[in-house]
Structures are given as structure tokens and as C-alpha cells.
Design an enzyme around this catalytic site. Structure first.
Site, short mmCIF file in Angstrom:
data_model
loop_
_atom_site.label_atom_id
_atom_site.label_comp_id
_atom_site.label_asym_id
_atom_site.label_seq_id
_atom_site.Cartn_x
_atom_site.Cartn_y
_atom_site.Cartn_z
N ARG A 72 0.85 -1.18 0.00
CA ARG A 72 0.00 0.00 0.00
C ARG A 72 0.89 1.24 0.00
O ARG A 72 1.69 1.44 0.92
CB ARG A 72 -0.91 0.00 1.24
CG ARG A 72 -1.75 1.25 1.35
CD ARG A 72 -2.77 1.22 2.48
NE ARG A 72 -3.45 2.50 2.52
CZ ARG A 72 -3.47 3.34 3.56
NH1 ARG A 72 -2.88 3.01 4.70
NH2 ARG A 72 -4.09 4.50 3.47
N HIS A 116 -3.42 10.85 0.61
CA HIS A 116 -2.92 10.68 1.98
C HIS A 116 -2.42 12.06 2.45
O HIS A 116 -1.23 12.24 2.72
CB HIS A 116 -1.83 9.60 2.01
CG HIS A 116 -1.58 9.00 3.37
ND1 HIS A 116 -1.66 7.65 3.62
CD2 HIS A 116 -1.26 9.57 4.55
CE1 HIS A 116 -1.39 7.42 4.90
NE2 HIS A 116 -1.13 8.57 5.48
N GLU A 161 -7.85 8.02 6.10
CA GLU A 161 -8.23 8.60 7.39
C GLU A 161 -8.80 10.01 7.28
O GLU A 161 -8.23 10.96 7.85
CB GLU A 161 -7.03 8.63 8.33
CG GLU A 161 -6.50 7.27 8.70
CD GLU A 161 -5.40 7.32 9.78
OE1 GLU A 161 -4.95 8.42 10.14
OE2 GLU A 161 -5.02 6.24 10.27
N ASN A 286 -7.59 1.46 9.67
CA ASN A 286 -6.29 1.77 10.29
C ASN A 286 -6.50 1.74 11.78
O ASN A 286 -7.30 2.52 12.31
CB ASN A 286 -5.78 3.15 9.88
CG ASN A 286 -5.36 3.20 8.41
OD1 ASN A 286 -5.44 2.21 7.70
ND2 ASN A 286 -4.94 4.37 7.97
N TYR A 288 -4.76 1.76 15.62
CA TYR A 288 -3.61 1.96 16.51
C TYR A 288 -3.96 1.68 17.97
O TYR A 288 -3.25 0.97 18.66
CB TYR A 288 -3.02 3.36 16.31
CG TYR A 288 -2.33 3.46 14.97
CD1 TYR A 288 -1.01 3.05 14.83
CD2 TYR A 288 -3.02 3.87 13.83
CE1 TYR A 288 -0.38 3.06 13.59
CE2 TYR A 288 -2.39 3.89 12.58
CZ TYR A 288 -1.08 3.48 12.47
OH TYR A 288 -0.47 3.47 11.23
N GLU A 348 -3.62 -0.30 7.96
CA GLU A 348 -2.47 0.17 8.76
C GLU A 348 -2.57 -0.39 10.17
O GLU A 348 -3.65 -0.38 10.77
CB GLU A 348 -2.43 1.70 8.91
CG GLU A 348 -1.92 2.45 7.73
CD GLU A 348 -1.87 3.95 7.96
OE1 GLU A 348 -1.63 4.39 9.11
OE2 GLU A 348 -2.08 4.69 6.98
C1 GBH Z 1 -1.80 7.16 10.64
O1 GBH Z 1 -2.48 8.09 11.42
C2 GBH Z 1 -1.44 7.77 9.33
O2 GBH Z 1 -2.27 7.28 8.29
C3 GBH Z 1 0.00 7.62 8.95
O3 GBH Z 1 0.32 8.50 7.93
C4 GBH Z 1 0.87 7.80 10.18
O4 GBH Z 1 2.23 7.83 9.87
C5 GBH Z 1 0.58 6.67 11.13
O5 GBH Z 1 -0.77 6.60 11.40
C6 GBH Z 1 1.34 6.77 12.44
O6 GBH Z 1 0.98 7.91 13.13
O7 GBH Z 1 -3.55 9.91 21.82
O8 GBH Z 1 -2.82 7.77 22.49
O9 GBH Z 1 -5.11 8.08 21.91
C7 GBH Z 1 -2.71 7.68 12.74
C8 GBH Z 1 -3.65 8.61 13.47
C9 GBH Z 1 -4.16 9.74 15.46
C10 GBH Z 1 -3.72 7.37 15.56
C11 GBH Z 1 -3.83 9.84 16.92
C12 GBH Z 1 -3.49 7.48 17.07
C13 GBH Z 1 -4.04 9.00 19.04
C14 GBH Z 1 -3.36 8.07 19.99
N1 GBH Z 1 -3.44 8.63 14.89
N2 GBH Z 1 -4.17 8.63 17.61
S1 GBH Z 1 -3.72 8.50 21.67
#
Ligand code: GBH
Length: 446
Positions: A72, A116, A161, A286, A288, A348
Site C-alpha cells: 500500500r 494521503h 483517514e 487503520n 492503533y 495500517e
Molecule cells: C496514521 O495516522 C497515518 O495514516 C500515517 O500516515 C501515520 O504515519 C501513522 O498513522 C502513524 O501515526 O492519543 O494515544 O489516543 C494515525 C492517526 C491519530 C492514531 C492519533 C493514534 C491517538 C493516539 N493517529 N491517535 S492516543
């Protein structure tokens, strides 16, 4: 025969390419934003990033060694249409065309994203995502790219996103273009992003191609003993973060945003929701971390507050590591949208880690644990019926992490940002072994 499960890695043009003024590329909002004093930590410059624009063959070799069957990447709109609308830059298209061919030669499925976050600056100057015209400009650009590569690339992600681009870029001001809009202005941005997705999907589909939308999803956690106010805050956050860019696409209607003081979403014209509804042939997820959502303080600007998830490990970025949240997200989508839900792809997932260099080896045990637990979480979701078709690690190479500059390292491959030397980390070998074990076997959850 069904297509094989996709095991991949993900990247984004602005975070890896560099070469911002080469071969006719126009400036993007991120070029402009990153040049603002204080916008990027320690003033790190995206001018070179991973120099992928020149070293892309080396990066394709790394993908080959990793054994992924999908990659991707994103296409930079300002490389292809430097002013956002109007003349097409052939050299820009040539770059991605060569990349696609090199991937295909190695049996790697190209999985491109069209946007993006690197909006051509000329479009921003004309109103950016606050302007409805940006949506039609995006569809025209999508058509140009699809005409060039659609013969070899059947599946396209329109936007990455949109909720993050909307919130960080247009409300918090911590990402480009750095606006601090309030409701309802920020919801007009959301609508134009959704309209852009819908119009681009129509262009892709009219060429026999699939259109996917990738969302950042974060399941809501509440306090141990939630009050009614906590639950209301959780519902408000869920509507804004998880459903604003999913309900219209899958159900044809906006979620209830009344907690944000928005009786309706501005800018919606007759027929728009018809363009947006049913416009995704797949949903990219995506993931996290989850979000701990609490009732806001009296008089706070937002109808929710975010708390800190404790009692779990955190990444170098400080984000909590909660693999079950990925299972909950995937299963939750299936339950909420049922028959209306197209196939899912985890587009992601990954973490920023402190790397330790031991005898020239880059040891990143935290990332190995993160990936193993999250891949198991995908398996658990599939075992519970979620139709997940692929998993992509963010990311191949340590790269330009937006407002954090080069401070956060998310790569399976370490990059020395002085010399551009790439060194695969221990997690690279681990992911390679996982893929090898799983692609040899029949495609089912372990
Ligand atoms: C992605 O965004 C993007 O698509 C990518 O470009 C980027 O490099 C990658 O992730 C890594 O950052 O405050 O502890 O609750 C991720 C968007 C927004 C995910 C903030 C985590 C908060 C974590 N992020 N979010 S927390």
C-alpha cells in the site's frame, strides 16, 4: 478460486518520497505547513524524507525480501496534477507507473491510495476542503490516475483517514493545512471529503475498478463505572470519530451529531448522499489504539473528554497497546453494518518503538510483540466472522512522521536519515517469517 489473503506494508508519498520540487511536482499543503516555524518538532524537514523518489528500486527490493504479496503506497496528487486541476504532469504519472510495474514483476499487488493528506497547495488557496470544488477536482484526478494504471491495478483506496485529516488538519491545526475551524465549518470539510470519495468511486467503478475508503477507527472505552454523562460522551465521540465517515458510505445517512450542536451537516445538496451511499467496495481499517472517553468538564468546547488508558504497555509515542481493540473494531463493524459491510482490510497497524542497535543489528522487541498480538487479534476477528481480506503493517521504512518529524520510528526497516542507509530490524525478519508460514498454508485464521 478466492484471492489470497493480502500480507503487506503501507506507506504514504509525503512521508517517504522527498524530491518535493522535482520533475514538475507542485507544492502541497504539507510543504507549506512544514515550513511554518513550530509546526514540525525540531523543525525537521520533509524535503528528503527517505529519498524514496530516487531509491524506490531499493525499497521494492526490500519488499521482495520481506515476502509481502501487497504494497500500500499513496500517489501524490501534486505530482500528477501539480495545480490540483488542469494540466497533468506526465513525469509524475510515470513514476507511479514504473513502481506498479516493478511490484507486479515481483508478484506484489499494488494497493494505492489516492489521497494521503498532501492536497495541492493551489487547491488550498482556492478554499481547500472547505470548498465543494475540491471534491470534483479529486474525482478528475482519480480518473487521470485510473486511466493510466487501471489496466494493472484493480483496487484503489480513495482517502486515507479523513477523520484525522479533518480533525488534526482543520480543527486542532496540528497538521496541514493548520486550520482551527469550529462546528459547523469542520463538518463542511467532512462532507466535501465524503463527496470526493463518492465522486472518485464513481469514476473508478465506471472503469471496472474497485473503490475503497480507509478510516482510522478507535473503539470507545469508558471508565470502570460509567455515569450516564460518560455514556453520552462515548456515543458522541463514536459518532464523530468512528461513524462520520462510515455511516454515510454504508448506510446513506449521517450519524446523529446533535451533541456537537450541529442540527445538520452544512453543504449537503440534494443527491449528495446518493453519491456517497454504497460507494465502497471495501473498507480499510487503520487501527492503533482504543480511546478512553469521559464526560467533559462543564463548559468544555466538545461533548467529550479523552482520558489516559493505564495498566497496559505504551509505544514510544505514548499510545496504549490494546490488541483486543482491533478485534472489537473488526467484529463491531460486522455487527453494526451487517449485509451493508463490504470486505475489510486492515490497511495500517504498527507502532513507534525505541530501537536499540546491538552489533549492527536493530533490535525492536516491542514491535515484534505488537505485531504478533495484533495479527492474533485479526485472526480472532476472522474466527468470529469478520470478513478481513488483508493486513498491512505501518510501515516499511522509518519516515517523516508528520508533526513529529523523524522522531517517531514506525519502520520494519531502520533508516539513517543522514546517510539514507536502510537496515532491516529484527521485526522485519519476524514479519517475513510470519508471512512465509502463513502464505504457504491454506488461507484461514491460525
Ligand atoms: C496514521 O495516522 C497515518 O495514516 C500515517 O500516515 C501515520 O504515519 C501513522 O498513522 C502513524 O501515526 O492519543 O494515544 O489516543 C494515525 C492517526 C491519530 C492514531 C492519533 C493514534 C491517538 C493516539 N493517529 N491517535 S492516543
Amino acid at each position: 478460486m478466492s484471492s489470497p489473503f493480502l500480507w503487506g506494508v503501507a506507506s504514504a508519498a509525503f512521508q517517504v518520497e522527498g524530491a518535493l520540487a522535482e520533475d514538475g511536482r507542485g507544492p502541497s499543503v504539507w510543504d507549506t505547513f512544514a515550513a511554518r516555524p513550530g509546526a514540525v518538532r525540531d523543525g525537521h524537514s520533509p524535503a528528503v524524507a527517505c529519498d524514496h523518489y530516487h531509491r524506490w528500486q531499493q525499497d521494492v527490493d526490500l519488499l521482495d525480501r520481506l515476502g509481502v504479496n501487497a504494497y500500500r503506497f499513496s500517489v501524490a496528487w501534486p505530482r500528477v496534477v501539480p495545480q490540483g486541476t488542469g494540466p497533468v504532469n506526465k513525469a509524475g504519472l510515470d513514476f507511479y507507473d514504473r513502481l506498479v510495474d516493478a511490484l507486479l514483476e515481483r508478484g506484489i499487488t499494488p494497493f494505492p491510495t489516492l489521497f494521503h493528506w498532501d492536497l495541492p497547495q493551489a487547491l488550498e488557496d482556492a478554499g481547500g476542503w472547505s470548498s465543494r470544488d475540491t471534491a470534483s477536482a479529486f474525482a478528475d484526478y482519480a480518473a487521470v490516475v485510473a486511466d493510466r494504471m487501471g489496466d494493472r491495478v484493480p483496487r484503489w483506496i480513495t482517502l486515507n483517514e479523513p477523520v484525522v485529516h479533518m480533525a488534526y488538519g482543520h480543527a486542532f491545526g496540528t497538521h496541514a493545512p493548520g486550520h482551527a475551524l469550529e462546528v459547523p465549518g469542520v463538518l463542511a470539510v467532512a462532507h466535501h471529503l465524503l463527496l470526493a470519495h463518492g465522486l472518485a468511486a464513481a469514476e473508478l467503478r465506471s472503469r471496472g475498478l474497485e473503490a475503497l475508503l480507509t478510516n482510522n477507527l478507535s473503539p470507545v472505552r469508558g471508565p470502570q463505572d460509567p455515569t450516564g454523562a460518560d455514556l453520552a460522551a462515548g456515543a458522541a465521540y463514536d459518532a464523530l470519530h468512528n461513524r462520520l465517515f462510515t455511516d454515510p458510505v454504508l448506510l446513506g445517512s449521517y450519524p446523529d451529531l446533535s451533541a456537537f450542536g450541529a442540527a445538520e451537516v452544512p453543504g449537503v445538496r440534494e443527491g449528495d448522499l446518493g453519491v456517497i451511499a454504497g460507494s465502497a467496495d471495501g473498507i480499510g481499517v487503520n487501527y492503533y489504539n482504543p480511546s478512553l472517553v469521559l464526560a467533559p468538564e462543564e463548559g468544555a468546547g466538545l461533548p467529550f473528554a479523552l482520558g489516559e488508558i493505564t495498566g497496559v504497555p505504551t509505544t514510544a509515542f505514548g499510545w496504549p497497546v490494546v490488541p483486543e481493540g482491533l478485534t472489537d473494531t473488526l467484529v463491531g463493524l460486522s455487527e453494526r453494518y451487517g449485509e451493508a459491510l463490504p470486505p475489510l482490510y486492515v490497511t495500517e497497524n504498527g507502532c513507534s518503538c525505541e530501537d536499540t542497535v546491538v552489533d549492527g543489528r536493530v533490535a525492536d522487541p516491542g514491535r515484534i510483540a505488537y505485531l504478533e498480538s495484533h495479527i492474533a487479534a485479526v485472526d480472532a476477528a476472522r474466527a468470529r466472522g469478520a470478513d478481513v481480506r488483508g493486513y498491512f503493517v505501518w510501515t516499511l521504512t522509518d519516515n517523516f512522521e508528520w508533526a513529529e518529524g523523524y522522531h517517531q520510528r514506525f519502520g520494519l526497516v531502520h533508516v539513517d536519515h543522514e546517510t539514507q542507509v536502510r537496515t532491516p530490524k529484527d521485526s522485519f525478519a519476524r514479519y517475513r517469517d510470519i508471512i512465509a508460514a502463513r502464505t504457504g498454508a491454506p488461507d484461514s485464521p491460525a
